[in-house]
Design an enzyme around this catalytic site. Structure first.
Site, PDB file in Angstrom:
ATOM      1  N   LYS A  72       0.902  -1.040   0.016  1.00  0.00           N
ATOM      2  CA  LYS A  72      -0.586   0.413   0.039  1.00  0.00           C
ATOM      3  C   LYS A  72       1.051   1.095   0.106  1.00  0.00           C
ATOM      4  O   LYS A  72       1.560   1.247   0.798  1.00  0.00           O
ATOM      5  CB  LYS A  72      -0.854   0.013   1.050  1.00  0.00           C
ATOM      6  CG  LYS A  72      -2.144   1.152   1.650  1.00  0.00           C
ATOM      7  CD  LYS A  72      -2.967   0.682   2.800  1.00  0.00           C
ATOM      8  CE  LYS A  72      -3.958   2.014   2.605  1.00  0.00           C
ATOM      9  NZ  LYS A  72      -3.691   3.164   2.310  1.00  0.00           N
TER      10      LYS A  72
ATOM     11  N   GLU B  62      -1.166   5.580  -7.684  1.00  0.00           N
ATOM     12  CA  GLU B  62      -0.873   6.604  -6.926  1.00  0.00           C
ATOM     13  C   GLU B  62       1.082   7.085  -6.979  1.00  0.00           C
ATOM     14  O   GLU B  62       2.048   6.212  -7.274  1.00  0.00           O
ATOM     15  CB  GLU B  62       0.196   4.975  -5.554  1.00  0.00           C
ATOM     16  CG  GLU B  62      -0.256   6.044  -4.181  1.00  0.00           C
ATOM     17  CD  GLU B  62      -1.964   6.499  -3.409  1.00  0.00           C
ATOM     18  OE1 GLU B  62      -2.519   5.753  -4.743  1.00  0.00           O
ATOM     19  OE2 GLU B  62      -1.657   6.981  -2.708  1.00  0.00           O
TER      20      GLU B  62
ATOM     21  N   LYS C  26      -3.445  -2.482   7.388  1.00  0.00           N
ATOM     22  CA  LYS C  26      -2.224  -1.275   7.268  1.00  0.00           C
ATOM     23  C   LYS C  26      -1.316  -1.837   8.579  1.00  0.00           C
ATOM     24  O   LYS C  26      -1.469  -2.075  10.250  1.00  0.00           O
ATOM     25  CB  LYS C  26      -2.601  -0.020   9.244  1.00  0.00           C
ATOM     26  CG  LYS C  26      -3.933   0.818   8.074  1.00  0.00           C
ATOM     27  CD  LYS C  26      -3.629   1.493   6.515  1.00  0.00           C
ATOM     28  CE  LYS C  26      -2.821   2.934   7.011  1.00  0.00           C
ATOM     29  NZ  LYS C  26      -3.708   4.182   7.235  1.00  0.00           N
TER      30      LYS C  26
HETATM   31  S1  IVH Z   1      -6.309  -0.174  -4.310  1.00  0.00           S
HETATM   32  C1  IVH Z   1     -11.110   0.531  -4.761  1.00  0.00           C
HETATM   33  N1  IVH Z   1      -4.255  -0.501  -4.293  1.00  0.00           N
HETATM   34  O1  IVH Z   1      -4.437   3.720  -0.249  1.00  0.00           O
HETATM   35  C2  IVH Z   1      -9.127   0.229  -4.731  1.00  0.00           C
HETATM   36  N2  IVH Z   1      -4.857   1.507  -3.750  1.00  0.00           N
HETATM   37  O2  IVH Z   1      -6.502   3.610   2.049  1.00  0.00           O
HETATM   38  C3  IVH Z   1      -8.742   1.283  -5.399  1.00  0.00           C
HETATM   39  N3  IVH Z   1      -3.484   3.054  -2.294  1.00  0.00           N
HETATM   40  O3  IVH Z   1      -7.008   5.226  -2.374  1.00  0.00           O
HETATM   41  C4  IVH Z   1      -7.510   0.890  -4.659  1.00  0.00           C
HETATM   42  N4  IVH Z   1      -1.635   1.681  -2.783  1.00  0.00           N
HETATM   43  O4  IVH Z   1      -4.867   5.747  -2.981  1.00  0.00           O
HETATM   44  C5  IVH Z   1      -5.025   0.349  -4.057  1.00  0.00           C
HETATM   45  N5  IVH Z   1      -1.476  -1.544  -4.433  1.00  0.00           N
HETATM   46  C6  IVH Z   1      -3.300  -0.343  -4.116  1.00  0.00           C
HETATM   47  C7  IVH Z   1      -3.138   0.811  -2.964  1.00  0.00           C
HETATM   48  C8  IVH Z   1      -3.907   1.830  -3.275  1.00  0.00           C
HETATM   49  C9  IVH Z   1      -1.934   3.047  -2.108  1.00  0.00           C
HETATM   50  C10 IVH Z   1      -4.182   3.905  -2.077  1.00  0.00           C
HETATM   51  C11 IVH Z   1      -5.266   4.732  -3.046  1.00  0.00           C
HETATM   52  C12 IVH Z   1      -6.306   4.899  -1.882  1.00  0.00           C
HETATM   53  C13 IVH Z   1      -5.935   4.333  -0.639  1.00  0.00           C
HETATM   54  C14 IVH Z   1      -6.329   3.884   1.298  1.00  0.00           C
END
Ligand code: IVH
Length: 510
Positions: A115, A173, A312
């Protein structure tokens, strides 16, 4: 002849794009920086001689030379949802139970990805060309940041493949690599500007600049992690789709397939242990059901999909010595106790200060100078003191911290505010408050006055040259020149153009 030149230009562009993909996507550069720069310079030269052959998707056209007045907001064709969080194994297992129930025990597997701690953007490609880029905003509408996104070398202006859907929205991102973040903060400190608290804020601040030429210097990077609108489906599974995005020339982070929740949990623990070795900050893992048809079956809760969850990482902690406590006076007079620490490494950065929030918190923790304390970074924001290790306290030397009865900056009267938590200096002429107010007033979101940073404000207030906001506008050259540390007073001869080379090539670590 003209045809020859056009062919030559096309070949150079293709060669540069191919090398961008090798560099940013495959992590396998074939050219040295020098060789790459030579190709770039040759293309620039030819385009200068034949401006009629310049196209917007040429690698030389990433940086617009004109700042914008503001960002338009644009609607997302498919909402950009957020993700629910989990913080431990038990919550991950509960998520898995909900998935199993929702899918009525049909077979399913997951993908597990880091993430990235940056900010979400949606890139719209039409016929393989980047036509628009928007921030997530409120999920339905975001800011149109196309001009700034174009400066990010890792984001292709054109996609290279036979099977690219006519309309393809790539979501991912934008982040700032740790090295770039440290360097940027060093530059800001040297210029007397406030540091960014973490790489996420730095990335967000850099992407929201109105002048793309500055964004281009910020060394932002990008990872694609999902697909929004696509005129033809890209794949049947998320894992396959990521593979395709990579083939199209987009940087995609490592994703691992996990056959069950045990494997997911093992991946999360493994990554948590090794995350500091990455060149970018991650704050957890994202776990997604792999099959798209199963996404549809599971659906969403409105704000977050039921097929996806974030795990997290626990807030990071470190032990250090609290050397002293300083009381800061905010722009509205609030007194905030700040712990000055023996520098310690925490979550990839050196921490020298931590917040104690307010004097009630300070009293609750009974923190004293010389104490050994535990500090924590939750969500990588400003670290805070969470605990005192009393058994390490020197009982003979240690004294409780005395809560100020007067403003530490001006000696003025202090009062508790209405809800009795914060202490405030109520002197309307307090110079510490004035400095804070001025810093805010001249800042980016307000008057945006270039070069008027904390160091210069300090001198202007101390020499009484500035007592109100209005005084800034009547300052004379000779007054500034007489300051002990006068600002650079060179007369500007128009904007300095950054050299148009690969704009945000992160240090390849060679
Ligand atoms: S998927 C519907 N994959 O984390 C799902 N998000 O806390 C769409 N993020 O808004 C997101 N790494 O900005 C996804 N490998 C990853 C990610 C990721 C970072 C962010 C993204 C999201 C936020 C949520």
């Amino acid at each position: 002849m003209a045809q020859n030149i056009e062919d030559k230009i096309c070949k150079l562009r293709d060669e540069i794009r191919r090398n961008d993909v090798l560099y940013y996507v495959q992590n396998a550069p074939q050219l040295s920086d020098q060789q790459y720069d030579a190709l770039f310079a040759e293309l620039k030269q030819l385009e200068q001689e034949h401006p009629e052959l310049i196209t917007p998707d040429s690698p030389t056209q990433r940086v617009s030379e004109r700042p914008v007045d503001g960002f338009e907001t644009v609607a997302h064709s498919i909402p950009m949802l957020s993700i629910d969080n989990t913080y431990n194994e038990a919550e991950l297992r509960k998520f898995d139970e909900r998935v199993a129930k929702g899918l009525e025990s049909a077979g399913y597997d997951y993908t597990v990805e880091p993430k990235i701690d940056g900010l979400a953007v949606s890139l719209r490609y039409e016929k393989g060309r980047l036509v628009r880029a928007a921030t997530r905003g409120d999920g339905s509408r975001g800011d149109d940041v196309t001009g700034n996104i174009r400066t990010i070398g890792a984001i292709p202006l054109t996609l290279e493949s036979e099977d690219i859907p006519d309309i393809l929205e790539v979501r991912g991102e934008v982040y700032m690599p740790k090295k770039a973040f440290t360097k940027l903060n060093q530059l800001r400190t040297d210029a007397g500007e406030p540091e960014f608290a973490n790489p996420r804020n730095a990335a967000a601040g850099s992407l929201k600049l109105l002048d793309a030429r500055i964004t281009a210097t910020r060394k932002l990077a990008f990872f694609a992690y999902s697909v929004g609108q696509a005129s033809t489906p890209l794949a049947q599974t998320h894992y396959e789709a990521l593979g395709k995005l990579k083939r199209f020339g987009l940087p995609v982070n490592t994703a691992t397939k996990a056959k069950d929740i045990d494997k997911v949990i093992a991946m999360c623990h493994l990554q948590e242990k090794t995350k500091d070795s990455l060149d970018y900050q991650i704050d957890g893992m994202v776990i997604k059901v792999n099959r798209y048809d199963q996404h549809d079956l599971l659906g969403t809760t409105g704000r977050a999909p039921k097929w996806c969850i974030a795990y997290k990482f626990a807030a990071e902690q470190a032990e250090t010595i609290l050397e002293s406590i300083t009381v800061q006076v905010g722009k509205n007079g609030t007194l905030t106790p700040v712990a000055n620490l023996k520098p310690v490494q925490l979550a990839g950065t050196t921490v020298k200060r931590a917040t104690l929030h307010n004097f009630d918190q300070l009293a609750r923790l009974d923190v004293r100078c010389g104490d050994t304390v535990i500090i924590e970074k939750a969500g990588e924001i400003i670290p805070q003191v969470v605990e005192v290790i009393i058994k390490k306290r020197d009982l003979f030397e240690s004294q409780p911290f005395e809560i100020p009865t007067a403003c530490p900056a001006c000696g003025g009267q202090v009062q508790k505010d209405e809800d009795g938590v914060y202490l405030r200096c109520v002197n309307p002429n307090c110079t510490a408050q004035l400095k804070e107010r001025l810093e805010y007033f001249v800042g980016k979101g307000q008057m945006n006055i270039d070069k008027l940073g904390p160091a210069l404000i300090e001198q202007l207030v101390e020499t009484k040259l500035v007592k109100t906001f209005a005084d800034i506008y009547t300052l004379r050259f000779d007054q500034l020149a007489q300051l002990q540390n006068p600002p650079a007073l060179a007369i500007r001869r128009g904007p300095r153009h950054s050299q148009c080379r690969r704009p945000v090539r992160p240090d390849p670590g060679r």
